[in-house]
Scaffold this active site. Structure first.
Site, PDB file in Angstrom:
ATOM      1  CE  LYS A 112     -75.638 -12.276  63.737  1.00  0.00           C
ATOM      2  NZ  LYS A 112     -74.553 -11.949  62.776  1.00  0.00           N
TER       3      LYS A 112
HETATM    4  C1  PLP Z   1     -73.261 -12.053  63.019  1.00  0.00           C
HETATM    5  C2  PLP Z   1     -72.400 -12.171  61.826  1.00  0.00           C
HETATM    6  C3  PLP Z   1     -71.133 -12.762  61.905  1.00  0.00           C
HETATM    7  C4  PLP Z   1     -70.547 -13.236  63.206  1.00  0.00           C
HETATM    8  O1  PLP Z   1     -71.190 -14.382  63.707  1.00  0.00           O
HETATM    9  P1  PLP Z   1     -70.976 -14.793  65.234  1.00  0.00           P
HETATM   10  O2  PLP Z   1     -71.904 -15.934  65.455  1.00  0.00           O
HETATM   11  O3  PLP Z   1     -71.347 -13.592  66.038  1.00  0.00           O
HETATM   12  O4  PLP Z   1     -69.536 -15.159  65.402  1.00  0.00           O
HETATM   13  C5  PLP Z   1     -70.414 -12.895  60.729  1.00  0.00           C
HETATM   14  N1  PLP Z   1     -70.884 -12.449  59.549  1.00  0.00           N
HETATM   15  C6  PLP Z   1     -72.089 -11.856  59.441  1.00  0.00           C
HETATM   16  C7  PLP Z   1     -72.538 -11.373  58.115  1.00  0.00           C
HETATM   17  C8  PLP Z   1     -72.893 -11.715  60.566  1.00  0.00           C
HETATM   18  O5  PLP Z   1     -74.101 -11.146  60.446  1.00  0.00           O
END
Ligand code: PLP
Length: 463
Positions: A112
């Site tokens: 993220k």
């Molecule tokens: C947020 C997250 C996901 C999921 O991603 P999306 O974009 O919500 O599908 C998967 N793995 C980790 C470690 C995350 O932080």
């Protein structure tokens, strides 16, 4: 570039307003009116460029000239200077023709950061230009929260309120949020699930008076700018593996459908992608939907990959608009069904269209652990449980062994140390900048799963 709402009843907006608005006023999500195209020669020309240069080429059609090219290039430079790896998102080979794309070298150790570090600089740029201030309210299943807090901490342009489900995020995840002592950062532990937190945030956006009163803004993956920033690494990784003269497949650990939707956008922009595997844990709403067309919200089950413990997948609405060729009335019909009965069914032709590129698999807790163990045995690498869900689905669902398969590695193993250590006997170490995380003081408030209580808290804190 103009952006339209998936529900077709909010005004079209430019990039800066979409960045600041988050959710559209008709309850929909903003999406570009058309996809910019990158031709095979444009993609070939990315070979050997830095991540930052590719990022500019992929994203500038969405952003410029509303933000000038020079300014935007500067924001990209600043955003990715906080990453600990020179390549920003390096590839690591795990088997013949099989890779993981390490997206966790940013400040908070999850993918993220790739989008949110850029978002922080975009907010700062646009808000200082307009002399405005915003209130960011977000919901987190763990990783969004710390990444969002890191991107706006100590900035004058924003106050941030982050809701997390009490007791349902890992200790590392919670401490990464609650140990930030900046005056503009407010953590709320909600007595409920992540879906409850997300519903509270949605309800605040739909309360238009409240929304205007506090100049509410979003950093959840409903914000288009986040999806946009995630398109970039599909291009960098594909080019590194022989694209566009070779197709590439991806497996993506999926919760809110933001990360994998960015891959779909990359394919719509012209990147030859053979297959996108939606990898889910026990919370398999998307695996069910893409198999049978039936999107029925179930109850959330806690797993060892908590960032994917989600049953309402917001970004899926964007794909629906694409599958229905931009017919927003169809999206409204499905969303009305969802509101009224907790489910909708994708029509057969649209489901077939989705299946051309998407495959999906639900992975059990046992298979997740087994995959962490297998990879450690064969490569000595430690992978986190989310990445393991992705690797397992990649191996099960792969259509063609001759096509490179890339699993997006969405978190650093030290973010989920218990699961990793239980399987491998090795304790994954936090990187040096976080080594004292467990000694730092925490600051957060606990509130009930109640819209009124949370709105009052926000009002009181702001005044
Ligand atoms: C947020 C997250 C996901 C999921 O991603 P999306 O974009 O919500 O599908 C998967 N793995 C980790 C470690 C995350 O932080």
């Amino acid at each position: 570039m103009k952006y339209v709402s998936t529900r077709g009843q909010a005004p079209a907006l430019g990039f800066e307003e979409v960045l600041l608005t988050g959710l559209a006023r008709d309850g929909g999500l903003y999406i570009p009116e058309q996809w910019p195209t990158l031709w095979p020669d444009d993609i070939r020309a990315m070979a050997g460029l830095s991540y930052q240069d590719v990022a500019f080429r992929v994203m500038s059609p969405y952003v410029c000239p509303e933000i000038s090219e020079d300014d935007f290039a500067g924001l990209i430079e600043k955003a990715y200077s906080t990453f600990r790896h020179k390549a920003v998102v390096p590839l690591a080979q795990i088997d013949s023709n099989e890779w993981i794309l390490e997206l966790f070298h940013g400040p908070t150790l999850a993918f993220k950061d790739v989008a949110l570090q850029l978002l922080g600089h975009l907010f700062d740029h646009v808000l200082s230009k307009q002399g405005r201030k915003i209130t960011i309210v977000g919901a987190t299943s763990g990783d969004t929260g710390s990444a969002a807090i890191d991107c706006v901490r100590d900035r004058d342009c924003a106050e941030i309120f982050m809701l997390h489900p009490k007791g349902r995020v890992s200790e590392v995840q919670r401490r990464q949020m609650t140990t930030v002592m900046s005056a503009n950062v407010h953590n709320i532990a909600v007595e409920g699930t992540f879906d409850d937190c997300q519903a509270l945030v949605k309800a605040m956006f739909n309360d238009l008076a409240f929304r205007d009163e506090i100049t509410l803004s979003a950093v959840n993956s409903i914000n288009w700018a986040r999806v946009m920033a995630q398109i970039v690494y599909y291009f960098t990784s594909a080019v590194a593996l022989g694209g566009p003269d070779r197709k590439i497949s991806y497996s993506v650990p999926t919760g809110n459908f933001g990360d994998i939707y960015a891959g779909y956008v990359a394919s719509q922009m012209g990147l030859p992608i053979e297959q996108l595997v939606v990898a889910t844990n026990m919370n398999d709403i998307l695996a069910r939907t893409l198999t049978s067309g039936d999107y029925t919200v179930g109850t959330v089950q806690p797993t060892i990959s908590p960032s994917m413990d989600i049953q309402v997948s917001s970004n899926f609405e964007r794909l629906l608009l694409n599958l229905y060729n931009g017919r927003a009335g169809e999206v409204r019909r499905l969303m009305d069904n969802l509101q009224q009965s907790g489910s909708f069914t994708i029509d057969e032709p649209e489901l077939e269209k989705a299946k051309h590129i998407f495959d999906a698999l639900q992975t059990s807790e046992e298979d997740t652990k087994a995959t962490i163990g297998e990879l450690f045995k064969s490569t000595e690498m430690l992978i986190d449980p989310h990445t393991a869900v992705g690797v397992h689905a990649a191996r099960e669902k792969r259509r063609d062994a001759a096509t490179p398969m890339v699993t997006l590695s969405t978190a650093h193993p030290a973010k989920f140390p218990d699961a990793v250590e239980a399987v491998t006997g090795r304790h994954p170490e936090l990187p040096p900048h976080m080594a004292d995380l467990f000694e730092r003081d925490e600051k957060y408030d606990v509130l009930p799963n109640d819209l009124g209580a949370i709105q009052s808290y926000i009002r009181d804190t702001l005044n």
